[in-house]
Design an enzyme around this catalytic site. Sequence first.
Site, PDB file in Angstrom:
ATOM      1  N   ILE A  25       0.830  -1.205   0.000  1.00  0.00           N
ATOM      2  CA  ILE A  25       0.000   0.000   0.000  1.00  0.00           C
ATOM      3  C   ILE A  25       0.866   1.258   0.000  1.00  0.00           C
ATOM      4  CG2 ILE A  25      -1.521   1.385   1.487  1.00  0.00           C
ATOM      5  CD1 ILE A  25      -2.920  -1.249   2.276  1.00  0.00           C
ATOM      6  N   ASP A  70      15.428   1.003   9.856  1.00  0.00           N
ATOM      7  CA  ASP A  70      14.423   0.320  10.658  1.00  0.00           C
ATOM      8  C   ASP A  70      13.747   1.400  11.501  1.00  0.00           C
ATOM      9  OD1 ASP A  70      13.007  -1.095  12.628  1.00  0.00           O
ATOM     10  OD2 ASP A  70      14.449  -2.741  12.621  1.00  0.00           O
ATOM     11  N   SER A 147      -3.241   3.344   8.959  1.00  0.00           N
ATOM     12  CA  SER A 147      -3.763   2.642  10.124  1.00  0.00           C
ATOM     13  C   SER A 147      -4.506   1.378   9.681  1.00  0.00           C
ATOM     14  CB  SER A 147      -4.660   3.597  10.912  1.00  0.00           C
ATOM     15  OG  SER A 147      -5.077   2.997  12.102  1.00  0.00           O
ATOM     16  N   LYS A 165      -2.255  -0.270  16.046  1.00  0.00           N
ATOM     17  CA  LYS A 165      -2.930   0.720  15.192  1.00  0.00           C
ATOM     18  C   LYS A 165      -3.803   1.674  16.020  1.00  0.00           C
ATOM     19  CE  LYS A 165      -1.339  -0.588  11.124  1.00  0.00           C
ATOM     20  NZ  LYS A 165      -0.326   0.205  10.409  1.00  0.00           N
ATOM     21  N   ILE A 194      -7.355  -5.126   1.291  1.00  0.00           N
ATOM     22  CA  ILE A 194      -6.825  -4.683  -0.005  1.00  0.00           C
ATOM     23  C   ILE A 194      -6.219  -5.912  -0.683  1.00  0.00           C
ATOM     24  CG2 ILE A 194      -5.217  -3.098  -1.156  1.00  0.00           C
ATOM     25  CD1 ILE A 194      -7.523  -1.677   0.374  1.00  0.00           C
TER      26      ILE A 194
END
Length: 261
Positions: A25, A70, A147, A165, A194
């Site tokens: 995404i 990271d 999120s 989240k 998704i």
Amino acid sequence: MTKQVFSTDIFEGKVAFVTGGGTGITGGVARALAGHGAKVAITSRKIENLEQMKSVIEEDGGECHAVSADVRDYEAVERAISESVDAFGKIDIVVNGAAGNFLCFANELSANGFGTVVDIDTKGTFNVCRAAFEQLKANEGQILNISATLHYLGTPMQIHVSAAKAGVDAITRNLAVEWGRYGIRVNGIAPGPIEDTEGMKRLLPPQLKESLTKRIPLKRFGRIKDIEDAALFICSPAASYISGVTLVVDGGQWLKGTSLS
Ligand code: COA
């Protein structure tokens, strides 16, 4: 061919720093921002993913800088931001997409497993926002946090991600309140299922896809492009009075309580 909804120069002169920007995404969001005029710095742990996305963006005619870091490591984040500023002169837009996920029942999850995902998603989001603050303040910039909707209800095998989240959403609201005075907008997007992502391939058993599709009000899984379009809107001047909002882009899924597992 899909009609062009947004002008391809809406982010001309802007620089975006996108975590998790190598794949999935947030890779799509990085590509979409670059395709609409922004210079894009992408970061994640895996340089090979970043190099691949950089090539894609450059083949599309965009400008991209790849730097591995990271997000759990604050000093590494600072270095990545500083390197991106050296490459493109500034940062106007931060997109926090770096995330970790796996399915695990709460009674089987180790403390370190829980903490690892919270560290990547929540602490990583804070680290990047914090390290980018001076740039965002100088440029009246904005933050977009990726999120989820998992924590709106209860989602089996996702206690770690749900907690992480929920923390990301708290960061979105708190920073919108604290940093609004500097002209910094802070928003989020909560994607539903998704289909064209590695995470969904890994997390969703194929036999569940058909039955879940039937229960999504819009009767289809989302696509990365759906999130790209939402991100373009939120980051664009059309959303200049929107801050502290997490926009759900899920075809109405969470309202029906159709959990993935
Ligand atoms: N089920 C249960 N626990 C798991 C797990 C799984 N599938 N994967 C990792 N863990 C636990 C580990 O057992 C470890 O805990 P322990 O020390 O008590 O055993 C802890 O999480 C850290 O795991 P480790 O693999 O050392 O961490 P890491 O920092 O290298 O990677 C992830 C963490 C979440 C990124 C890793 O699981 C991963 O690579 N996931 C796939 C990529 C991904 O999540 N992409 C995002 C898609 S949304």
